[in-house]
Design a protein around this motif. Structure first.
Motif, PDB file in Angstrom:
ATOM      1  N   ARG A  52     -36.753 -34.970   2.831  1.00  0.00           N
ATOM      2  CA  ARG A  52     -36.002 -36.090   2.235  1.00  0.00           C
ATOM      3  C   ARG A  52     -35.801 -35.878   0.740  1.00  0.00           C
ATOM      4  O   ARG A  52     -34.744 -36.197   0.195  1.00  0.00           O
ATOM      5  CB  ARG A  52     -36.758 -37.396   2.484  1.00  0.00           C
ATOM      6  CG  ARG A  52     -36.783 -37.834   3.941  1.00  0.00           C
ATOM      7  CD  ARG A  52     -37.689 -39.024   4.135  1.00  0.00           C
ATOM      8  NE  ARG A  52     -39.060 -38.722   3.707  1.00  0.00           N
ATOM      9  CZ  ARG A  52     -40.067 -39.601   3.710  1.00  0.00           C
ATOM     10  NH1 ARG A  52     -39.830 -40.844   4.104  1.00  0.00           N
ATOM     11  NH2 ARG A  52     -41.279 -39.246   3.325  1.00  0.00           N
ATOM     12  N   LYS A  53     -36.815 -35.347   0.092  1.00  0.00           N
ATOM     13  CA  LYS A  53     -36.715 -35.088  -1.343  1.00  0.00           C
ATOM     14  C   LYS A  53     -35.642 -34.041  -1.627  1.00  0.00           C
ATOM     15  O   LYS A  53     -34.848 -34.179  -2.562  1.00  0.00           O
ATOM     16  CB  LYS A  53     -38.065 -34.624  -1.887  1.00  0.00           C
ATOM     17  CG  LYS A  53     -38.067 -34.401  -3.387  1.00  0.00           C
ATOM     18  CD  LYS A  53     -39.411 -33.871  -3.875  1.00  0.00           C
ATOM     19  CE  LYS A  53     -40.491 -34.916  -3.716  1.00  0.00           C
ATOM     20  NZ  LYS A  53     -41.780 -34.466  -4.329  1.00  0.00           N
ATOM     21  N   ILE A  54     -35.601 -33.008  -0.803  1.00  0.00           N
ATOM     22  CA  ILE A  54     -34.598 -31.956  -0.995  1.00  0.00           C
ATOM     23  C   ILE A  54     -33.197 -32.505  -0.730  1.00  0.00           C
ATOM     24  O   ILE A  54     -32.250 -32.220  -1.466  1.00  0.00           O
ATOM     25  CB  ILE A  54     -34.899 -30.752  -0.087  1.00  0.00           C
ATOM     26  CG1 ILE A  54     -36.232 -30.108  -0.491  1.00  0.00           C
ATOM     27  CG2 ILE A  54     -33.767 -29.717  -0.177  1.00  0.00           C
ATOM     28  CD1 ILE A  54     -36.643 -28.953   0.388  1.00  0.00           C
ATOM     29  N   GLY A  59     -29.479 -31.290  -1.763  1.00  0.00           N
ATOM     30  CA  GLY A  59     -29.123 -31.178  -0.359  1.00  0.00           C
ATOM     31  C   GLY A  59     -28.267 -29.968  -0.030  1.00  0.00           C
ATOM     32  O   GLY A  59     -28.283 -29.480   1.109  1.00  0.00           O
ATOM     33  N   TRP A  60     -27.522 -29.479  -1.001  1.00  0.00           N
ATOM     34  CA  TRP A  60     -26.650 -28.335  -0.752  1.00  0.00           C
ATOM     35  C   TRP A  60     -27.423 -27.100  -0.299  1.00  0.00           C
ATOM     36  O   TRP A  60     -26.889 -26.253   0.439  1.00  0.00           O
ATOM     37  CB  TRP A  60     -25.827 -28.008  -1.994  1.00  0.00           C
ATOM     38  CG  TRP A  60     -26.626 -27.593  -3.195  1.00  0.00           C
ATOM     39  CD1 TRP A  60     -27.091 -28.397  -4.186  1.00  0.00           C
ATOM     40  CD2 TRP A  60     -27.045 -26.267  -3.530  1.00  0.00           C
ATOM     41  NE1 TRP A  60     -27.775 -27.671  -5.121  1.00  0.00           N
ATOM     42  CE2 TRP A  60     -27.760 -26.353  -4.743  1.00  0.00           C
ATOM     43  CE3 TRP A  60     -26.883 -25.022  -2.932  1.00  0.00           C
ATOM     44  CZ2 TRP A  60     -28.334 -25.241  -5.355  1.00  0.00           C
ATOM     45  CZ3 TRP A  60     -27.442 -23.907  -3.541  1.00  0.00           C
ATOM     46  CH2 TRP A  60     -28.159 -24.017  -4.725  1.00  0.00           C
ATOM     47  N   VAL A  85     -49.613 -25.716  -1.870  1.00  0.00           N
ATOM     48  CA  VAL A  85     -48.906 -25.132  -3.011  1.00  0.00           C
ATOM     49  C   VAL A  85     -47.520 -24.650  -2.588  1.00  0.00           C
ATOM     50  O   VAL A  85     -46.518 -24.882  -3.284  1.00  0.00           O
ATOM     51  CB  VAL A  85     -49.717 -23.964  -3.621  1.00  0.00           C
ATOM     52  CG1 VAL A  85     -48.865 -23.192  -4.639  1.00  0.00           C
ATOM     53  CG2 VAL A  85     -50.976 -24.492  -4.292  1.00  0.00           C
ATOM     54  N   ILE A  86     -47.443 -23.988  -1.439  1.00  0.00           N
ATOM     55  CA  ILE A  86     -46.154 -23.497  -0.952  1.00  0.00           C
ATOM     56  C   ILE A  86     -45.178 -24.659  -0.751  1.00  0.00           C
ATOM     57  O   ILE A  86     -44.006 -24.581  -1.144  1.00  0.00           O
ATOM     58  CB  ILE A  86     -46.341 -22.716   0.368  1.00  0.00           C
ATOM     59  CG1 ILE A  86     -47.129 -21.427   0.103  1.00  0.00           C
ATOM     60  CG2 ILE A  86     -44.985 -22.394   0.995  1.00  0.00           C
ATOM     61  CD1 ILE A  86     -47.536 -20.693   1.368  1.00  0.00           C
ATOM     62  N   ALA A  87     -45.658 -25.753  -0.181  1.00  0.00           N
ATOM     63  CA  ALA A  87     -44.796 -26.915   0.037  1.00  0.00           C
ATOM     64  C   ALA A  87     -44.311 -27.489  -1.285  1.00  0.00           C
ATOM     65  O   ALA A  87     -43.122 -27.835  -1.424  1.00  0.00           O
ATOM     66  CB  ALA A  87     -45.562 -27.979   0.830  1.00  0.00           C
ATOM     67  N   ARG A  88     -45.200 -27.579  -2.267  1.00  0.00           N
ATOM     68  CA  ARG A  88     -44.797 -28.130  -3.571  1.00  0.00           C
ATOM     69  C   ARG A  88     -43.763 -27.242  -4.245  1.00  0.00           C
ATOM     70  O   ARG A  88     -42.800 -27.730  -4.844  1.00  0.00           O
ATOM     71  CB  ARG A  88     -46.017 -28.301  -4.474  1.00  0.00           C
ATOM     72  CG  ARG A  88     -46.846 -29.525  -4.162  1.00  0.00           C
ATOM     73  CD  ARG A  88     -47.781 -29.854  -5.306  1.00  0.00           C
ATOM     74  NE  ARG A  88     -48.782 -28.819  -5.520  1.00  0.00           N
ATOM     75  CZ  ARG A  88     -49.957 -28.772  -4.899  1.00  0.00           C
ATOM     76  NH1 ARG A  88     -50.272 -29.713  -4.014  1.00  0.00           N
ATOM     77  NH2 ARG A  88     -50.818 -27.818  -5.162  1.00  0.00           N
ATOM     78  N   VAL A  89     -43.957 -25.937  -4.172  1.00  0.00           N
ATOM     79  CA  VAL A  89     -43.014 -25.006  -4.798  1.00  0.00           C
ATOM     80  C   VAL A  89     -41.630 -25.155  -4.179  1.00  0.00           C
ATOM     81  O   VAL A  89     -40.614 -25.233  -4.894  1.00  0.00           O
ATOM     82  CB  VAL A  89     -43.509 -23.550  -4.658  1.00  0.00           C
ATOM     83  CG1 VAL A  89     -42.397 -22.562  -5.028  1.00  0.00           C
ATOM     84  CG2 VAL A  89     -44.732 -23.308  -5.537  1.00  0.00           C
ATOM     85  N   LEU A  90     -41.569 -25.221  -2.849  1.00  0.00           N
ATOM     86  CA  LEU A  90     -40.269 -25.306  -2.175  1.00  0.00           C
ATOM     87  C   LEU A  90     -39.622 -26.678  -2.342  1.00  0.00           C
ATOM     88  O   LEU A  90     -38.397 -26.794  -2.277  1.00  0.00           O
ATOM     89  CB  LEU A  90     -40.429 -24.960  -0.693  1.00  0.00           C
ATOM     90  CG  LEU A  90     -40.911 -23.524  -0.411  1.00  0.00           C
ATOM     91  CD1 LEU A  90     -40.975 -23.263   1.083  1.00  0.00           C
ATOM     92  CD2 LEU A  90     -40.009 -22.500  -1.098  1.00  0.00           C
ATOM     93  N   PRO A  94     -36.143 -25.662  -4.111  1.00  0.00           N
ATOM     94  CA  PRO A  94     -35.753 -25.174  -2.780  1.00  0.00           C
ATOM     95  C   PRO A  94     -34.819 -23.972  -2.822  1.00  0.00           C
ATOM     96  O   PRO A  94     -34.729 -23.227  -1.850  1.00  0.00           O
ATOM     97  CB  PRO A  94     -35.081 -26.392  -2.153  1.00  0.00           C
ATOM     98  CG  PRO A  94     -34.656 -27.252  -3.310  1.00  0.00           C
ATOM     99  CD  PRO A  94     -35.701 -27.042  -4.354  1.00  0.00           C
ATOM    100  N   GLU A  95     -34.145 -23.766  -3.948  1.00  0.00           N
ATOM    101  CA  GLU A  95     -33.259 -22.594  -4.064  1.00  0.00           C
ATOM    102  C   GLU A  95     -34.009 -21.284  -3.837  1.00  0.00           C
ATOM    103  O   GLU A  95     -33.391 -20.236  -3.580  1.00  0.00           O
ATOM    104  CB  GLU A  95     -32.617 -22.535  -5.454  1.00  0.00           C
ATOM    105  CG  GLU A  95     -31.800 -23.759  -5.831  1.00  0.00           C
ATOM    106  CD  GLU A  95     -32.576 -24.732  -6.682  1.00  0.00           C
ATOM    107  OE1 GLU A  95     -32.048 -25.158  -7.723  1.00  0.00           O
ATOM    108  OE2 GLU A  95     -33.717 -25.059  -6.307  1.00  0.00           O
TER     109      GLU A  95
END
Length: 378
Positions: A52-54, A59-60, A85-90, A94-95
């Motif tokens: 949802r945050k992305i 969103g693109w 950590v991986i989840a926070r980074v992405l 997200p790019e």
């Protein structure tokens, strides 16, 4: 593995030029698709990423192909990053999933040259993911690292520069070389010693990495302006050393306004104003409205202008902080209105330590045979 053959990354980067910076990625740019890439979304869900945050902010990214979610996560995991950590980074950047694996591996090798270990590198990626995943300026980044290493700067300093001011490493190395040469020239022309220049430069760059983003002309103009105001070379060297990288962010118009206002309010001579500025360089970069608020706050609290002239560093504190500290000191019998303002100065930690000592003096019994008072506290 999430690979779908499409146009090359270079094509994406060229398209990126037509999109606003706020919505543009580091590794790709929004494509024409209006539907989300289901493989990308599912892979991010599996990694506990907040989709949802992305969708709300970038969103693109979810509509791009190819995407390399699993490959990116595997590389981070191999460096020692855990699932959180991986989840926070992405979520933050997200790019990253649009960067090709070979590009990210090249970035890993590049950053390894300035990071002591993988643990430190993971810390940088978590805090500055956009800096690490800036892959399409790899050549400039490598050249800039080599340049700063040739200056014998500490690896950690170089890593901090890359992380907090990535744009300066994306530019051609000639630009940074010109800025550093201007700084070194200014330092030596003001009487600085060659033997101390490396330490001076490291402190300057570590305190404000964005000095590398400023045009060299700004540094020269600021020095020329302050010379015209009567500051000697030795005084200018002290000022630059105190302000360090923030010196390049000053403007001649801003300094002219704040100096004129400060002299009028403090009712002092040019020479006295220079001494006050040397004690409190913040007078050079605080705008007039900020200074007005702080002067008025101090005066309304009963502080005299003579006290401010003696301890101008109190102007570095907001009115709210000053009033709070005055109240705490007054509760233990210390009234700054009849004493020195030095008790108000310092960081929060410094003040709490001073306040604690004052509190201890007030609460300690007059006679304690187990812990006798020191002579200075009797």
């Amino acid at each position: 593995m999430l690979r779908v053959a499409t146009a090359s990354l270079c094509l994406y980067c060229r398209r990126a030029q037509s999109y606003p910076l706020a919505s543009r990625g580091r590794c790709s740019a929004p494509g024409p698709s209006l539907e989300e890439n289901k493989l990308t979304v599912d892979a991010l869900y599996d990694l506990s990423v907040d989709i949802r945050k992305i969708r709300k902010l970038k969103g693109w990214v979810l509509r791009q192909s190819p995407a390399y979610v699993q490959e990116t996560a595997t590389l981070l995991r191999d460096l020692g990053a855990d699932g959180a950590v991986i989840a926070r980074v992405l979520e933050q950047h997200p790019e990253a999933v649009l960067c090709r694996p070979e590009q990210v591996r090249a970035q890993q090798e590049l950053w390894a040259s300035v990071c002591p270990n993988n643990r430190d590198l993971v810390g940088i990626i978590e805090k500055f993911p956009a800096s690490f995943f800036t892959v399409h300026h790899h050549g400039n980044q490598k050249a800039n690292i080599q340049y700063f290493q040739s200056l014998r700067l500490n690896k950690r300093i170089i890593g901090k520069l890359m992380a907090s001011a990535p744009q300066s490493f994306s530019h051609p190395v000639e630009r940074n070389r010109e800025v550093v040469s201007t700084l070194e020239e200014a330092y030596l022309s003001l009487g600085g010693e060659q033997a101390n220049m490396k330490i001076w430069l490291q402190k300057l760059l570590s305190q404000n990495p964005f000095v590398l983003m400023k045009p060299p002309a700004a540094i020269r103009e600021n020095l020329a302006f302050l010379r015209e105001r009567g500051f000697s070379s030795a005084q200018l060297l002290r000022l630059i050393s105190k302000l360090r990288g923030f010196f390049s962010e000053l403007s001649t118009d801003g300094m002219r306004d704040t100096l004129a206002y400060s002299q009028e309010v403090l009712q002092c001579s040019e020479e006295e104003l220079r001494e006050i500025v040397l004690k409190c360089p913040a007078l050079l970069y605080f705008p007039v409205p900020v200074l007005t608020d702080r002067f008025q706050g101090l005066l309304s609290a009963g502080v005299s202008m003579a006290q401010i002239r003696d301890t101008p560093t109190v102007l570095e504190l907001t009115t709210q902080i000053v009033l709070y500290r005055m109240q705490k000191l007054r509760s233990y019998g210390y009234d700054v209105r009849t004493g020195s303002l030095e008790a108000l100065n310092g960081t929060k930690k410094d003040f709490e330590m001073s306040y604690g000592r004052l509190q201890l003096r007030q609460e300690r019994p007059l006679f304690n045979p187990v812990a006798p008072l020191k002579a200075s506290e009797e």
